[in-house]
Design a protein around this motif. Structure first.
Motif, PDB file in Angstrom:
ATOM      1  N   GLY A   7       0.809  -1.214   0.000  1.00 22.94           N
ATOM      2  CA  GLY A   7       0.000   0.000   0.000  1.00 22.94           C
ATOM      3  C   GLY A   7       0.840   1.261   0.000  1.00 22.94           C
ATOM      4  O   GLY A   7       2.074   1.221   0.142  1.00 22.94           O
ATOM      5  N   LYS A  39      -0.708   5.168  -5.576  1.00 25.48           N
ATOM      6  CA  LYS A  39      -1.766   4.774  -6.527  1.00 25.48           C
ATOM      7  C   LYS A  39      -2.604   5.988  -6.940  1.00 25.48           C
ATOM      8  O   LYS A  39      -2.898   6.164  -8.114  1.00 25.48           O
ATOM      9  CB  LYS A  39      -2.687   3.723  -5.873  1.00 25.48           C
ATOM     10  N   ASN A  75     -10.276   2.637   4.719  1.00 24.36           N
ATOM     11  CA  ASN A  75      -8.928   2.305   5.197  1.00 24.36           C
ATOM     12  C   ASN A  75      -7.885   2.864   4.220  1.00 24.36           C
ATOM     13  O   ASN A  75      -6.728   3.034   4.577  1.00 24.36           O
ATOM     14  CB  ASN A  75      -8.754   0.784   5.378  1.00 24.36           C
ATOM     15  N   ALA A  76      -8.306   3.137   2.982  1.00 22.86           N
ATOM     16  CA  ALA A  76      -7.397   3.699   1.979  1.00 22.86           C
ATOM     17  C   ALA A  76      -7.191   5.192   2.208  1.00 22.86           C
ATOM     18  O   ALA A  76      -8.055   5.866   2.757  1.00 22.86           O
ATOM     19  CB  ALA A  76      -7.988   3.481   0.590  1.00 22.86           C
ATOM     20  N   GLY A  77      -6.019   5.670   1.789  1.00 17.28           N
ATOM     21  CA  GLY A  77      -5.757   7.106   1.778  1.00 17.28           C
ATOM     22  C   GLY A  77      -4.923   7.394   0.546  1.00 17.28           C
ATOM     23  O   GLY A  77      -3.779   6.968   0.453  1.00 17.28           O
ATOM     24  N   GLY A 101      -2.764  -4.405  13.539  1.00 21.68           N
ATOM     25  CA  GLY A 101      -2.420  -3.001  13.238  1.00 21.68           C
ATOM     26  C   GLY A 101      -3.366  -2.450  12.194  1.00 21.68           C
ATOM     27  O   GLY A 101      -2.952  -1.761  11.266  1.00 21.68           O
ATOM     28  N   THR A 102      -4.652  -2.780  12.319  1.00 21.98           N
ATOM     29  CA  THR A 102      -5.627  -2.309  11.324  1.00 21.98           C
ATOM     30  C   THR A 102      -5.790  -0.797  11.437  1.00 21.98           C
ATOM     31  O   THR A 102      -5.320  -0.170  12.392  1.00 21.98           O
ATOM     32  CB  THR A 102      -7.033  -2.941  11.534  1.00 21.98           C
ATOM     33  N   THR A 103      -6.531  -0.246  10.503  1.00 23.28           N
ATOM     34  CA  THR A 103      -6.804   1.193  10.529  1.00 23.28           C
ATOM     35  C   THR A 103      -7.950   1.509  11.497  1.00 23.28           C
ATOM     36  O   THR A 103      -8.304   2.676  11.648  1.00 23.28           O
ATOM     37  CB  THR A 103      -7.181   1.685   9.119  1.00 23.28           C
ATOM     38  N   GLY A 149     -12.638  -4.883   8.368  1.00 23.00           N
ATOM     39  CA  GLY A 149     -12.688  -6.341   8.557  1.00 23.00           C
ATOM     40  C   GLY A 149     -14.074  -6.802   9.002  1.00 23.00           C
ATOM     41  O   GLY A 149     -14.679  -7.682   8.375  1.00 23.00           O
ATOM     42  N   VAL A 205      -3.081  -8.733   6.812  1.00 24.62           N
ATOM     43  CA  VAL A 205      -3.629  -8.302   5.532  1.00 24.62           C
ATOM     44  C   VAL A 205      -4.910  -7.520   5.790  1.00 24.62           C
ATOM     45  O   VAL A 205      -5.381  -7.448   6.922  1.00 24.62           O
ATOM     46  CB  VAL A 205      -3.950  -9.529   4.636  1.00 24.62           C
ATOM     47  N   THR A 206      -5.500  -7.006   4.733  1.00 22.21           N
ATOM     48  CA  THR A 206      -6.822  -6.403   4.858  1.00 22.21           C
ATOM     49  C   THR A 206      -7.856  -7.487   4.566  1.00 22.21           C
ATOM     50  O   THR A 206      -7.494  -8.647   4.321  1.00 22.21           O
ATOM     51  CB  THR A 206      -6.954  -5.169   3.933  1.00 22.21           C
ATOM     52  N   GLY A 210       1.453  -1.020   9.967  1.00 18.88           N
ATOM     53  CA  GLY A 210       0.860  -2.114  10.734  1.00 18.88           C
ATOM     54  C   GLY A 210       1.833  -3.270  10.892  1.00 18.88           C
ATOM     55  O   GLY A 210       2.998  -3.181  10.486  1.00 18.88           O
ATOM     56  N   ARG A 242       0.014   7.242  11.120  1.00 16.26           N
ATOM     57  CA  ARG A 242       1.050   6.354  11.660  1.00 16.26           C
ATOM     58  C   ARG A 242       2.320   6.400  10.806  1.00 16.26           C
ATOM     59  O   ARG A 242       2.258   6.530   9.584  1.00 16.26           O
ATOM     60  CB  ARG A 242       0.545   4.902  11.681  1.00 16.26           C
TER      61      ARG A 242
HETATM   62  P1  IMO Z   1      -3.908   2.507   0.517  1.00 20.11           P
HETATM   63  O1  IMO Z   1      -5.057   2.279  -0.433  1.00 20.11           O
HETATM   64  C1  IMO Z   1      -1.371   0.878   3.642  1.00 20.11           C
HETATM   65  C2  IMO Z   1      -3.182  -2.067   6.315  1.00 20.11           C
HETATM   66  C3  IMO Z   1      -3.336  -1.662   7.757  1.00 20.11           C
HETATM   67  C4  IMO Z   1      -3.180  -3.018   8.420  1.00 20.11           C
HETATM   68  C5  IMO Z   1      -3.888  -3.953   7.451  1.00 20.11           C
HETATM   69  C6  IMO Z   1      -5.335  -4.258   7.844  1.00 20.11           C
HETATM   70  O2  IMO Z   1      -3.790   3.909   0.993  1.00 20.11           O
HETATM   71  O3  IMO Z   1      -2.646   1.945  -0.024  1.00 20.11           O
HETATM   72  P2  IMO Z   1      -7.581  -2.842   7.709  1.00 20.11           P
HETATM   73  O4  IMO Z   1      -7.959  -1.570   8.375  1.00 20.11           O
HETATM   74  O5  IMO Z   1      -7.659  -2.813   6.225  1.00 20.11           O
HETATM   75  O6  IMO Z   1      -8.323  -4.030   8.267  1.00 20.11           O
HETATM   76  O7  IMO Z   1      -6.029  -3.068   8.120  1.00 20.11           O
HETATM   77  O8  IMO Z   1      -3.867  -3.315   6.206  1.00 20.11           O
HETATM   78  N1  IMO Z   1      -3.797  -1.135   5.330  1.00 20.11           N
HETATM   79  C7  IMO Z   1      -3.098  -0.291   4.576  1.00 20.11           C
HETATM   80  N2  IMO Z   1      -1.773  -0.023   4.543  1.00 20.11           N
HETATM   81  N3  IMO Z   1      -2.202   1.483   2.760  1.00 20.11           N
HETATM   82  C8  IMO Z   1      -3.528   1.204   2.754  1.00 20.11           C
HETATM   83  O9  IMO Z   1      -4.356   1.692   1.826  1.00 20.11           O
HETATM   84  C9  IMO Z   1      -4.037   0.310   3.721  1.00 20.11           C
HETATM   85  N4  IMO Z   1      -5.258  -0.168   4.003  1.00 20.11           N
HETATM   86  C10 IMO Z   1      -5.105  -1.059   4.994  1.00 20.11           C
HETATM   87  O10 IMO Z   1      -2.338  -0.750   8.142  1.00 20.11           O
HETATM   88  O11 IMO Z   1      -1.818  -3.395   8.455  1.00 20.11           O
END
Ligand code: IMO
Ligand code: GDP
Ligand code: MG
Length: 426
Positions: free
Chosen positions: A12, A16, A38-40, A126-128, A133, A238-239, A274, A303
């Motif tokens: 991530g 993107k 959860n995306a940014g 370490g979820t958001t 989930g 993972v997500t 995470g 974070r």
């Molecule tokens: P973009 O789209 C980086 C990571 C979280 C955690 C794991 C599970 O900006 O690339 P979740 O909240 O999805 O259940 O968390 O996934 N995570 C990301 N890490 N970029 C993201 O999105 C992420 N979306 C979730 O940090 O380790």
């Protein structure tokens, strides 16, 4: 005309949003196909920064219809706040289309995400803590509430009540917290959110097929990334969705035959937010330099991202899993100051070298990086917009990555701004 998929190839935050913003120029529709807030995704246009969570990164072009497709889980409160914030900046959001099949991220999902993490203690993911989930769990368990239900108050109330039957028990008995009142929650959603959200809700499958029928070029934007994929990533860290390119078909309702281009978005080094294994992780000053120069802090949660060298084993595996036809390399400029730069070309597991990603988590945890060291270019490349302007050593670094991953590099980004990129390799 066929369609393009843009997918993250690492953990991530590869850039993107900004790459999609470049590719969207040639697309009539940009579709988000999975994930949630959860995306940014960050875009920098004319010096102004836009941070998107749910809205597709094509939104900044007037000619683009942004579609949030069925595979995305949507917190309507967050979506409306994002729309308000964009409209305050003068972006017209009336074009946004939201699938009636999108599942809602409800306040109880968010509460459970945080409580689960708390309960896991040192073993936490370490979820958001955004409820992603739990929302996907409810979808799979057939307890989820969809956008379409907001238009049908009786069904909505019944579904919220059904979903809360076991959740309230869990929240109260297992976690010792206060539960949710289903009637109060349902009324809040129906009274305050439904009237504002429903105008965006439509049959997005029909909309996409109409556009394909007219011969328009579509772009599908993945959130998260390949190694956060619930099937193919570093499970359980993972997500809860499938970011890989194959899911664009499921998450939007188009057949796999429409895709002819899969762009793998790849950072010139690697970061992860995470917990979970990270073979090339740098827990030293070099890592601090990557974090400082790359401003590696979450768009969403703030974070600090864990930094590491480029990992070609991950790149090769991402190429296989997604069927990558090209790479877009980002943040090359962040490496400007290094005297030497390392690239991981293989893993060593129990004394044996391997170029292919280990299949088992236990092997991945023991894997050590095998590095090749390349000379740095030690020059500011952030102004390079033509290939011939790139210093020879920067060019050699990019060519080395291309060779090691085995996928041609199309775009190289040298700064966060919309124009800060060059076309590579034609
Ligand atoms: P973009 O789209 C980086 C990571 C979280 C955690 C794991 C599970 O900006 O690339 P979740 O909240 O999805 O259940 O968390 O996934 N995570 C990301 N890490 N970029 C993201 O999105 C992420 N979306 C979730 O940090 O380790
Ligand atoms: P995404 O989640 O994959 O869209 O990526 P994020 O937006 O979370 O993180 C990428 C960060 O890097 C953002 O702050 C971008 O503005 C920035 N960025 C993207 N490409 C480049 C680049 O080529 N150079 C630099 N210096 N920054 C970049
Ligand atoms: Mg991000």
């Amino acid at each position: 005309m066929p369609a393009t998929i843009a997918v993250g190839t690492q953990w991530g935050d590869e850039g993107k949003g900004r790459v999609v913003d470049v590719v969207a120029k040639e697309s009539s529709i940009v579709v988000r196909y999975q994930g949630g807030h959860n995306a940014g995704h960050t875009l920098v246009v004319d010096g102004e920064t836009f941070a998107l969570q749910l809205i597709p990164s094509g939104i900044l072009y007037d000619h683009v219809t942004p579609v949030i497709a069925n595979g995305v889980v949507v917190d309507p409160i967050v979506l409306l706040a994002e729309i308000d914030s964009l409209e305050r900046k003068g972006v017209d959001c009336s074009r946004i289309k939201l699938s009636s099949h999108c599942h809602l991220v409800m306040p109880y999902h968010q509460a459970l995400d945080a409580l689960n993490e708390e309960r896991l203690g040192d073993s936490k993911i370490g979820t958001t803590k955004r409820g992603i989930g739990p929302a996907y769990s409810d979808k799979a368990a057939r307890l989820g509430v969809r956008m379409e239900h907001l238009a049908d108050p009786r069904t909505f109330r019944r579904m919220v009540e059904a979903a809360l039957l076991d959740k309230n028990h869990l929240i109260r008995e297992v976690h010792g917290h206060e539960g949710f009142d289903p009637a109060e929650l349902a009324e809040r959603f129906l009274d305050e959110l439904a009237p504002r959200v429903m105008p965006y809700v439509t049959d997005t499958v029909d909309l996409l097929h109409d556009a394909l029928g007219r011969g328009e070029r579509l772009l599908f934007e993945g959130a998260q990334a390949t190694f956060l994929d619930v099937d193919h990533g570093t499970y359980p860290f993972v997500t809860s969705s499938n970011p890989v390119a194959g899911f664009a078909s499921v998450g939007a309702g188009v057949g796999p035959g429409v895709f002819d281009r899969v762009v793998g978005i790849t950072k010139a080094y690697v970061t992860r937010v995470g917990s979970g294994p990270f073979i090339t992780e740098l827990e030293d000053e070099t890592g601090d330099i990557l974090v400082d120069r790359g401003r590696e802090y979450g768009v969403n949660t703030g974070r600090r991202r864990r930094p590491g060298w480029f990992d070609a084993v991950m790149g090769r595996h991402a190429a296989r899993l997604n069927g990558l036809t090209e790479l877009a390399l980002t943040k090359l400029d962040i490496l400007d100051t290094f005297e030497t730069i390392r690239v991981c070309v293989a893993y060593e597991v129990d004394g044996a070298q391997r170029r292919v990603m280990p299949d088992r988590f236990a092997d991945l945890e023991r894997a050590k990086p095998v590095y090749v060291e390349l000379p740095g270019w030690q020059e500011d490349i952030s102004g390079c917009t033509e290939l011939h302007q790139l210093p020879k050593r920067a060019l050699d670094y990019v060519k080395f990555l291309e060779h090691e991953v085995g996928v041609p590099i199309g775009l190289v980004c040298v700064g966060p701004g919309r124009e800060q990129y060059l076309q590579f390799g034609q």
